[in-house]
Design an enzyme around this catalytic site. Structure first.
Site, mmCIF file in Angstrom:
data_model
loop_
_atom_site.group_PDB
_atom_site.id
_atom_site.type_symbol
_atom_site.label_atom_id
_atom_site.label_comp_id
_atom_site.label_asym_id
_atom_site.label_seq_id
_atom_site.Cartn_x
_atom_site.Cartn_y
_atom_site.Cartn_z
ATOM 1 N N MET A 86 -28.791 -2.456 -18.739
ATOM 2 C CA MET A 86 -28.816 -1.010 -18.545
ATOM 3 C C MET A 86 -27.431 -0.387 -18.344
ATOM 4 S SD MET A 86 -31.949 -0.736 -19.106
ATOM 5 C CE MET A 86 -32.624 0.855 -18.678
ATOM 6 N N ASN A 103 -30.289 -5.314 -29.568
ATOM 7 C CA ASN A 103 -30.854 -4.663 -28.381
ATOM 8 C C ASN A 103 -32.334 -4.402 -28.621
ATOM 9 O OD1 ASN A 103 -30.866 -3.213 -25.853
ATOM 10 N ND2 ASN A 103 -30.921 -1.307 -27.039
ATOM 11 N N HIS A 105 -35.187 -1.651 -27.607
ATOM 12 C CA HIS A 105 -35.306 -0.303 -27.039
ATOM 13 C C HIS A 105 -36.778 0.096 -27.016
ATOM 14 C CE1 HIS A 105 -34.119 3.734 -25.920
ATOM 15 N NE2 HIS A 105 -35.035 4.154 -26.774
ATOM 16 N N ASP A 141 -28.160 3.571 -29.079
ATOM 17 C CA ASP A 141 -29.516 3.433 -29.652
ATOM 18 C C ASP A 141 -29.588 3.873 -31.110
ATOM 19 O OD1 ASP A 141 -30.294 2.561 -27.131
ATOM 20 O OD2 ASP A 141 -30.917 4.562 -26.482
HETATM 21 C C1 GAR Z 1 -37.615 -3.043 -21.439
HETATM 22 O O1 GAR Z 1 -38.717 -2.186 -21.623
HETATM 23 C C2 GAR Z 1 -36.513 -2.702 -22.411
HETATM 24 O O2 GAR Z 1 -36.974 -2.287 -23.670
HETATM 25 C C3 GAR Z 1 -35.822 -1.579 -21.694
HETATM 26 O O3 GAR Z 1 -35.824 -1.963 -20.344
HETATM 27 C C4 GAR Z 1 -36.947 -2.797 -20.093
HETATM 28 C C5 GAR Z 1 -36.447 -4.064 -19.456
HETATM 29 O O4 GAR Z 1 -37.526 -4.883 -19.063
HETATM 30 N N1 GAR Z 1 -34.499 -1.379 -22.198
HETATM 31 C C6 GAR Z 1 -33.912 -0.192 -22.249
HETATM 32 O O5 GAR Z 1 -34.425 0.827 -21.864
HETATM 33 C C7 GAR Z 1 -32.521 -0.228 -22.835
HETATM 34 N N2 GAR Z 1 -31.983 1.085 -22.903
HETATM 35 P P1 GAR Z 1 -37.303 -6.428 -18.846
HETATM 36 O O6 GAR Z 1 -36.134 -6.590 -17.901
HETATM 37 O O7 GAR Z 1 -38.589 -6.893 -18.218
HETATM 38 O O8 GAR Z 1 -37.047 -7.080 -20.176
#
Ligand code: GAR
Length: 210
Positions: A86, A103, A105, A141
């Site tokens: 993040m 990545n 998203h 993104d």
């Molecule tokens: C996931 O939903 C991913 O797609 C999102 O954060 C979450 C992480 O979950 N990523 C973003 O928003 C990137 N900008 P996780 O730690 O359980 O994989």
């Protein structure tokens, strides 16, 4: 054997799905910018080397990016996978890993870049939502799209319910995309991804169905 590094910031469920998928490559390390990321313990318990590059310990974004890049390069990975990472990464960092950093998203890009994608999808009233695996480029993104998965938005959906439906698909398509990359099947031509040996999709997804 090829190798990959996973970057996380928190829970790490996508990281878990990637490691559980037994990709044709070795997970050289899981690196977090947050010392308290829950995913670190999961990885360490499975014998995967972990490291923390705490962004709070650096005075500037450039200094953090340089330290993170050095930690990644120690492993000389073929592929870097951002899995719920993040922090926005600077141009120099992104260029250094150009063509070898993916990545996940939680939206069907180019719709809903940035944060709070599920709330944005609900607010927009879209009937189909989903997730996207893409190459990381300097614009947030925006990089070449490898694969997307779509899910229906159902009447009465909460943000949490929609997020869970999308997350289940994230775990599927991210492992799939990483596998394709490590198998050498992905080419980026004129900014668009081509997948060698892909079957032509002939189904349509319509929501709602009557
Ligand atoms: C996931 O939903 C991913 O797609 C999102 O954060 C979450 C992480 O979950 N990523 C973003 O928003 C990137 N900008 P996780 O730690 O359980 O994989």
């Amino acid at each position: 054997m090829k190798s990959y590094v996973i970057l996380i910031s928190g829970r790490g469920s996508n990281m878990q799905a990637l490691i559980a998928a037994q990709l044709p490559g070795r997970c050289a390390a899981v690196i977090s910018n947050r010392p308290d990321a829950a995913g670190l313990a999961w990885a360490a318990a499975r014998g995967v080397p972990t490291a923390v590059v705490d962004h709070k310990a650096f005075a500037s974004r450039a200094a953090f990016d340089a330290a993170l890049a050095a930690e990644i390069e120690r492993h000389a990975p073929d592929l870097v996978l951002l899995a719920g990472f993040m922090r926005v990464l600077g141009q120099d960092f992104v260029k250094r890993f150009d063509g070898r950093m993916l990545n996940i998203h939680p939206s069907l890009l180019p719709s809903f870049p940035g944060l709070h994608t599920h709330a944005a999808a609900l607010a927009a009233g879209v009937k189909i939502h989903g997730c996207t695996v893409h190459f990381v480029t300097p614009s947030l993104d925006c990089g070449p799209i490898v694969v997307q998965a779509a899910v229906p938005v159902l009447p009465g959906d909460s943000e949490a319910a929609l997020a869970a439906r999308v997350l289940a698909q994230e775990h599927v398509v991210y492992a799939q995309a990483a596998r394709w990359f490590l198998e050498g099947r992905i080419a980026v031509i004129d900014g668009h991804v081509q997948l060698a040996g892909a079957a032509n999709a002939d189904g349509a997804l319509r929501v709602p169905l009557d």
